[in-house]
Write a protein that holds these residues in place. Structure first.
Motif, mmCIF file in Angstrom:
data_model
loop_
_atom_site.group_PDB
_atom_site.id
_atom_site.type_symbol
_atom_site.label_atom_id
_atom_site.label_comp_id
_atom_site.label_asym_id
_atom_site.label_seq_id
_atom_site.Cartn_x
_atom_site.Cartn_y
_atom_site.Cartn_z
ATOM 1 N N SER A 86 1.340 -1.218 0.127
ATOM 2 C CA SER A 86 -0.128 -0.255 0.213
ATOM 3 C C SER A 86 0.272 1.206 -0.296
ATOM 4 N N LEU A 87 2.547 1.609 0.282
ATOM 5 C CA LEU A 87 2.958 2.212 0.755
ATOM 6 C C LEU A 87 3.196 2.628 -0.363
ATOM 7 N N SER A 88 3.555 1.274 -1.394
ATOM 8 C CA SER A 88 4.734 1.629 -2.944
ATOM 9 C C SER A 88 3.447 2.269 -3.747
ATOM 10 N N ILE A 89 2.531 2.184 -3.293
ATOM 11 C CA ILE A 89 1.244 2.523 -4.501
ATOM 12 C C ILE A 89 1.539 3.651 -5.065
ATOM 13 N N PRO A 90 1.620 4.230 -4.382
ATOM 14 C CA PRO A 90 2.444 5.905 -5.358
ATOM 15 C C PRO A 90 3.453 5.716 -6.288
ATOM 16 N N TYR A 91 4.266 4.908 -6.082
ATOM 17 C CA TYR A 91 5.205 4.664 -6.460
ATOM 18 C C TYR A 91 5.406 3.697 -7.962
ATOM 19 N N PHE A 92 4.142 2.668 -7.885
ATOM 20 C CA PHE A 92 3.579 2.005 -8.924
ATOM 21 C C PHE A 92 2.643 3.106 -9.965
ATOM 22 N N LEU A 93 1.670 3.549 -9.668
ATOM 23 C CA LEU A 93 1.189 4.700 -10.372
ATOM 24 C C LEU A 93 2.047 5.555 -11.111
ATOM 25 N N SER A 94 3.500 6.147 -10.747
ATOM 26 C CA SER A 94 4.125 7.165 -11.512
ATOM 27 C C SER A 94 4.882 6.192 -12.063
ATOM 28 N N LEU A 95 5.373 4.737 -12.179
ATOM 29 C CA LEU A 95 5.177 4.360 -13.524
ATOM 30 C C LEU A 95 4.934 4.330 -14.589
ATOM 31 N N ARG A 96 3.029 4.098 -13.791
ATOM 32 C CA ARG A 96 2.326 3.746 -14.965
ATOM 33 C C ARG A 96 2.415 5.214 -15.627
ATOM 34 N N GLN A 97 2.311 5.838 -15.159
ATOM 35 C CA GLN A 97 2.420 7.405 -15.690
ATOM 36 C C GLN A 97 3.249 7.350 -16.858
ATOM 37 N N ASN A 98 3.821 7.023 -16.818
ATOM 38 C CA ASN A 98 5.001 6.735 -17.511
ATOM 39 C C ASN A 98 5.443 6.109 -18.584
ATOM 40 N N SER A 99 4.287 4.780 -18.639
ATOM 41 C CA SER A 99 3.823 3.814 -19.756
ATOM 42 C C SER A 99 4.797 2.887 -19.292
ATOM 43 N N ASN A 100 5.234 2.699 -18.083
ATOM 44 C CA ASN A 100 6.711 1.813 -17.757
ATOM 45 C C ASN A 100 6.016 0.664 -16.898
ATOM 46 N N ILE A 101 6.164 -0.646 -18.191
ATOM 47 C CA ILE A 101 5.198 -2.035 -17.424
ATOM 48 C C ILE A 101 5.734 -2.094 -15.852
ATOM 49 N N ILE A 102 4.923 -2.367 -15.019
ATOM 50 C CA ILE A 102 5.002 -3.188 -13.960
ATOM 51 C C ILE A 102 5.096 -5.034 -14.031
ATOM 52 N N ASN A 103 5.828 -5.455 -13.902
ATOM 53 C CA ASN A 103 5.642 -6.896 -13.528
ATOM 54 C C ASN A 103 6.444 -7.665 -12.571
ATOM 55 N N SER A 104 5.754 -8.640 -12.291
ATOM 56 C CA SER A 104 5.554 -9.191 -11.070
ATOM 57 C C SER A 104 7.434 -9.031 -10.396
ATOM 58 N N SER A 105 8.121 -9.031 -10.992
ATOM 59 C CA SER A 105 9.732 -8.770 -10.748
ATOM 60 C C SER A 105 9.871 -7.453 -10.034
ATOM 61 N N ILE A 106 9.493 -6.780 -10.718
ATOM 62 C CA ILE A 106 9.616 -5.027 -10.350
ATOM 63 C C ILE A 106 8.600 -4.782 -9.178
ATOM 64 N N LEU A 107 7.051 -5.622 -8.989
ATOM 65 C CA LEU A 107 6.365 -5.059 -8.534
ATOM 66 C C LEU A 107 6.411 -5.634 -6.900
ATOM 67 N N TRP A 108 7.597 -7.764 -7.024
ATOM 68 C CA TRP A 108 7.554 -8.379 -5.602
ATOM 69 C C TRP A 108 9.089 -7.265 -4.750
ATOM 70 N N ARG A 109 9.703 -7.059 -5.887
ATOM 71 C CA ARG A 109 11.199 -6.249 -5.634
ATOM 72 C C ARG A 109 10.956 -5.194 -4.409
ATOM 73 N N THR A 110 10.356 -3.969 -5.495
ATOM 74 C CA THR A 110 9.787 -2.859 -4.845
ATOM 75 C C THR A 110 8.815 -3.292 -3.464
ATOM 76 N N ILE A 111 8.465 -4.584 -3.423
ATOM 77 C CA ILE A 111 7.552 -4.756 -2.095
ATOM 78 C C ILE A 111 8.414 -4.953 -0.783
ATOM 79 N N LEU A 112 9.728 -6.285 -1.539
ATOM 80 C CA LEU A 112 10.471 -6.360 -0.160
ATOM 81 C C LEU A 112 11.461 -5.788 0.277
#
Length: 260
Positions: A70-96
């Motif tokens: 939940s604390l990483s949501i702004p980061y993920f949204l900002s990535l999507r704003q720049n049309s970056n793909i969020i795959n499972s690797s990026i997702l879990w690496r950021t969460i951890l």
């Protein structure tokens, strides 16, 4: 007339924020999946003591990862704003990664605020009831149900206070600031922008009060927990997305002034 325009401009951030969340609904779905796991685990009956301890540890880890997500949501949204793909690797690496950053602050907050919370609850219970063990149990049940007038007011006050921390995840995940400092910066930012803080408070309290009607449905408590979790999670993430857009707008204006 100018005040109305300013108010409309702020409301536009919420329209765009929920639209941003809808465009990235997979983040909401992921949040829901992680959040529902503890609810279903608690349905497992009559576990041996050792297995029960293990399950409690698993529950803590899952809820800890949910907090980090939940604390990483702004980061993920900002990535999507720049049309970056969020795959499972990026997702879990950021969460951890953010989970590791949370360990120290959580220990500090637990040592400081848990005793204060317990003392506060004892004082509130003492003022509201006759201090018998049955009253303590009844008080905790009322908190879960959220329909006792006293507990409803208390929860609303908590929502008002927590609204001041809405921007903390933005400072934490995007600005890469420590959690404790992010909380303080969120309070300062919120009070500098009272109009959006007021709207966040209204949305948060209204959502809590409206989802309280779900408690009137004559179904199992687990179903009620799920039915409450789904809309509240969507609104919370939508408000967070809206806060992100507002913050980005303020930062853009500040940068323009600095360059000018």
């Amino acid at each position: 007339m100018q005040n109305n325009n300013n108010q409309e401009n702020i409301l536009i951030f919420f329209v765009r924020g929920f639209s941003l969340l809808n465009q990235n609904i997979n983040l909401y779905i992921t949040y829901i999946i992680i959040g529902l796991i503890p609810i279903f685990i608690r349905l497992i009956p009559n576990l041996p003591s050792l297995v029960s301890v293990v399950m409690q540890v698993i529950l803590f880890i899952i809820e800890f990862l949910l907090l980090s997500f939940s604390l990483s949501i702004p980061y993920f949204l900002s990535l999507r704003q720049n049309s970056n793909i969020i795959n499972s690797s990026i997702l879990w690496r950021t969460i951890l990664h953010n989970a590791k950053r949370l360990i120290g602050p959580i220990i500090v907050f637990t040592l400081i605020f848990l005793p204060l919370f317990i003392i506060g609850m004892i004082i509130i219970i003492g003022l509201s009831y006759n201090k018998s063990p049955l009253d303590y149990t009844r008080f905790l049940e009322n908190i879960q149900q959220g329909w006792n007038p006293t507990t409803t007011i208390i929860v609303c006050v908590f929502y008002i206070i927590f609204s001041c921390f809405t921007f903390a995840s933005i400072f934490f995940s995007i600005e890469n600031i420590g959690m404790i400092k992010s909380l303080f910066k969120s309070i300062v930012f919120s009070f500098r922008h009272p109009k959006i803080l007021f709207i966040i408070i209204i949305i948060s309290v209204s959502t809590y009060l409206n989802t309280g009607y779900i408690n009137l449905i004559p179904v199992d408590k687990t179903i009620i927990a799920i039915l409450t979790f789904l809309p509240m999670s969507y609104v919370n993430l939508g408000v967070l997305a809206s806060a992100l857009l507002y913050y980005q707008n303020i930062k853009s204006k500040e940068n323009n002034l600095t360059q000018g």
